[in-house]
Enzyme design. Sequence first.
Site, PDB file in Angstrom:
ATOM      1  N   CYS A 139      10.782 -14.642  14.247  1.00 34.11           N
ATOM      2  CA  CYS A 139      11.187 -15.123  15.563  1.00 34.11           C
ATOM      3  C   CYS A 139      12.253 -14.207  16.123  1.00 34.11           C
ATOM      4  O   CYS A 139      13.284 -14.043  15.516  1.00 34.11           O
ATOM      5  CB  CYS A 139      11.739 -16.534  15.424  1.00 34.11           C
ATOM      6  SG  CYS A 139      12.484 -17.166  16.899  1.00 34.11           S
TER       7      CYS A 139
ATOM      8  N   ASN B  18       4.861 -20.024   0.323  1.00 28.62           N
ATOM      9  CA  ASN B  18       6.280 -20.079   0.669  1.00 28.62           C
ATOM     10  C   ASN B  18       6.547 -20.749   2.017  1.00 28.62           C
ATOM     11  O   ASN B  18       7.593 -21.349   2.221  1.00 28.62           O
ATOM     12  CB  ASN B  18       6.895 -18.677   0.669  1.00 28.62           C
ATOM     13  CG  ASN B  18       6.006 -17.645   1.310  1.00 28.62           C
ATOM     14  OD1 ASN B  18       4.833 -17.524   0.959  1.00 28.62           O
ATOM     15  ND2 ASN B  18       6.540 -16.901   2.256  1.00 28.62           N
TER      16      ASN B  18
ATOM     17  N   SER C  35      10.323 -14.511  -9.334  1.00 30.37           N
ATOM     18  CA  SER C  35      11.556 -14.006  -8.730  1.00 30.37           C
ATOM     19  C   SER C  35      12.687 -14.975  -9.042  1.00 30.37           C
ATOM     20  O   SER C  35      12.551 -16.180  -8.821  1.00 30.37           O
ATOM     21  CB  SER C  35      11.345 -13.911  -7.218  1.00 30.37           C
ATOM     22  OG  SER C  35      12.463 -13.338  -6.626  1.00 30.37           O
TER      23      SER C  35
HETATM   24  N1  PLP Z   1       6.029 -13.942  -3.057  1.00 31.59           N
HETATM   25  C1  PLP Z   1       6.425 -15.070  -2.480  1.00 31.59           C
HETATM   26  C2  PLP Z   1       5.505 -16.248  -2.410  1.00 31.59           C
HETATM   27  C3  PLP Z   1       7.714 -15.159  -1.929  1.00 31.59           C
HETATM   28  O1  PLP Z   1       8.113 -16.296  -1.351  1.00 31.59           O
HETATM   29  C4  PLP Z   1       8.567 -14.023  -2.005  1.00 31.59           C
HETATM   30  C5  PLP Z   1       9.896 -14.058  -1.383  1.00 31.59           C
HETATM   31  O2  PLP Z   1      10.059 -14.462  -0.247  1.00 31.59           O
HETATM   32  C6  PLP Z   1       8.096 -12.868  -2.637  1.00 31.59           C
HETATM   33  C7  PLP Z   1       6.830 -12.859  -3.147  1.00 31.59           C
HETATM   34  C8  PLP Z   1       8.978 -11.641  -2.764  1.00 31.59           C
HETATM   35  O3  PLP Z   1       9.987 -11.902  -3.725  1.00 31.59           O
HETATM   36  P1  PLP Z   1      11.255 -10.953  -3.973  1.00 31.59           P
HETATM   37  O4  PLP Z   1      12.212 -11.244  -2.890  1.00 31.59           O
HETATM   38  O5  PLP Z   1      11.789 -11.337  -5.314  1.00 31.59           O
HETATM   39  O6  PLP Z   1      10.783  -9.545  -3.995  1.00 31.59           O
END
Ligand code: PLP
Length: 687
Positions: free
Chosen positions: A338, A161, A211
């Site tokens: 931050c 992410n 998600s």
């Molecule tokens: N995994 C990754 C790679 C993510 O980017 C996120 C959200 O930022 C999550 C898990 C968690 O997702 P959710 O907000 O649907 O619980």
Amino acid sequence: MTTEIYLDGNATSAILPAALAAAIDTMAQRFGNPSSTHSSGLQAKVTLDAARQRACRLLGVGEGKLMFNSGATEGIHSAVLSALCALRERRAGGEAVGSLLLYGATEHKAVPEALAHWNRVLGLQLQLQALPVDGDGRHDLAALAGLLDQTALLCTMAANNETGAISDLDGIEALLRARASRAYWLVDCVQALGKLDLNLAASRIDYAPFSGHKLYAPKGVGMLYVRAGAPFTPLLTGGGQEAGLRSGTENMAGIAALGAVLEALEQGGTFRSHAELEGYRSLLADSLGLALPGVVFNNNFALSLPTTLNFSVPGLASGDLMDVFDAAGVRVSSGSACSAKKAAPSYVLDAMGLPLWRSGGAIRMSFGPLVDGATIRTACERIARCGAALRSAGLIADQAPAEALDGVLQLGVDGACSWLLLDAASRSCVVLDPLPETAARIELYVRGQQLRVQAIVSTGAARHGELAAALGWHASGALACDRFGWPAHAGGQTVGLADGSAAECLQLGTQVLARVVRGEQCSYLLGPAGSTLAPSQVRFAFCAHAVGCALGPLIALTTLLCPSRDADNQFCTSLLAGAGAAAAGGECEAGPLAAFLQRHPDAVLVDVREAHEFAASAVTPGGLPVRSVPLSRFVAELEPWLAGQQRPLLLFCRSGNRSIKAVQCLRRLGYAQAWNLGGGLALAPRR
Ligand code: PLP
């Protein structure tokens, strides 16, 4: 009004219009419960089944299971619980299941947190271990090969992410197969949905959470894939929805919306192609390169999602970059947590082995596959504006305007501040109490503007060594000095003070900086050059603490006292204000802008955001003319304000948090006509 350019797609996305329509239709018309057997229920069931079938086709679910849930965090927890329950059973049956819960070092925090949580709750006492990644953020397959025989559960995300780094899932799978590993395998597919092709049943993946809100569906809806034959223990039991895998009445509006996104993906034509997205990323990267000299990209574009850029700029904190982008109406995120401009380094970039200045100053720019050329073009224009703003503020190397090189600059961090006393004519400066946190900024400014540093002095002898050491260029020993940093080249020049003493002084253009040593403390008085410095001539007195500074006979009641320790965010004070004599109470908040301006038609609007934020910003409250007085320059501006006629001042910043402190400072110093625009620019009518 400036439109917002949203470049934070990896955090969340807007809603696809078709998804919004589907959600509204579901809530307004097809609100039935899919478990009901009457017609309304049957209609809802059709929506639910259609969405599931699409997901199954698109993700290649095959014989596996696909359940809807609240999002990826829930999916990760369900998967971890399922794997750990199965491991517990296998271990109870006498099988050596391995002792490691191995997860990629750059996984989203939901993964290691879920592992730690269920390991603790189930009392398994397995060992959590991070699997290292290389400089591109890809898993170290050699390390994995070494650990695989002891691994009970392996968690490796499909794409990261923060950096968009795409994992080598084929390589990982090949290792799992080659070792005939019985480890369960969880792959977080959140950032991959709609951006990478997935054929889950054809892979060795046991669990894959998704998600909705990362791909144009609303927040609070997600999916979990479970391979046929992989163990499953429900996280939620109850009414037996989702074939008993996940109880609780389904979030039908969310599922209908996610179904609409999946339909758009399946049919094609809605989202941009990989090649188009790569083209957009190149345009953004080129603009960043032109606007921000020295910018470095923290992700390898060839091995990342085409929708993510992660970069750092030498000498610039992520907080400064965030501020300037936000002011220009471009929403990005710091690659790291931050707070108050003190960037906590990104653990993802740390794991990739990047130096601290890159992991602590990183910015993530990410967009979704619905983005269009016009948005990217506008983003590029605004990036150029941000670059120009940073240049004009002297924060990136370029010739800053003369006024930026003159005066008194205050750089505060967590109740302490450093001061920079600048003289444009001689292009020289004196640094007062450089803190480790402000050293990089001071160094950047001084180097960028090619200023001659006359001295690096401190208010406390004990701290001088530590503070001066924070500035790398001082450590060269170029400046021979005493324990307060007072330079030998000052050569014993003195100025007469009101108590009859002769104070050592330094010439700073037409100003003189005199020092008053009292034991282990040293204070500095700034005023016009001459043979004496009368109390009324002392413009600023720099001292460790404003309270008890004992400069009484040497300065005037109204001299601005500038402390280096500023726990209450006072900026500065005076002996008069300290005695409470000048305190002007009353309401500080201006209330609604229009009503305020009706009461005070002659009010001056003052933007206290930093110069680079002001320069990058195209909006003002109500579209009215404003004066820029950055907080770092606020103290210098107080003098003419306090000396002149008190015109009503309306101070504002982005949120109102910075300007309220400035208003309180003005009021304390006796300026009764100062107000704060509560909620700041964010809530004001803007043009
Ligand atoms: N995994 C990754 C790679 C993510 O980017 C996120 C959200 O930022 C999550 C898990 C968690 O997702 P959710 O907000 O649907 O619980």
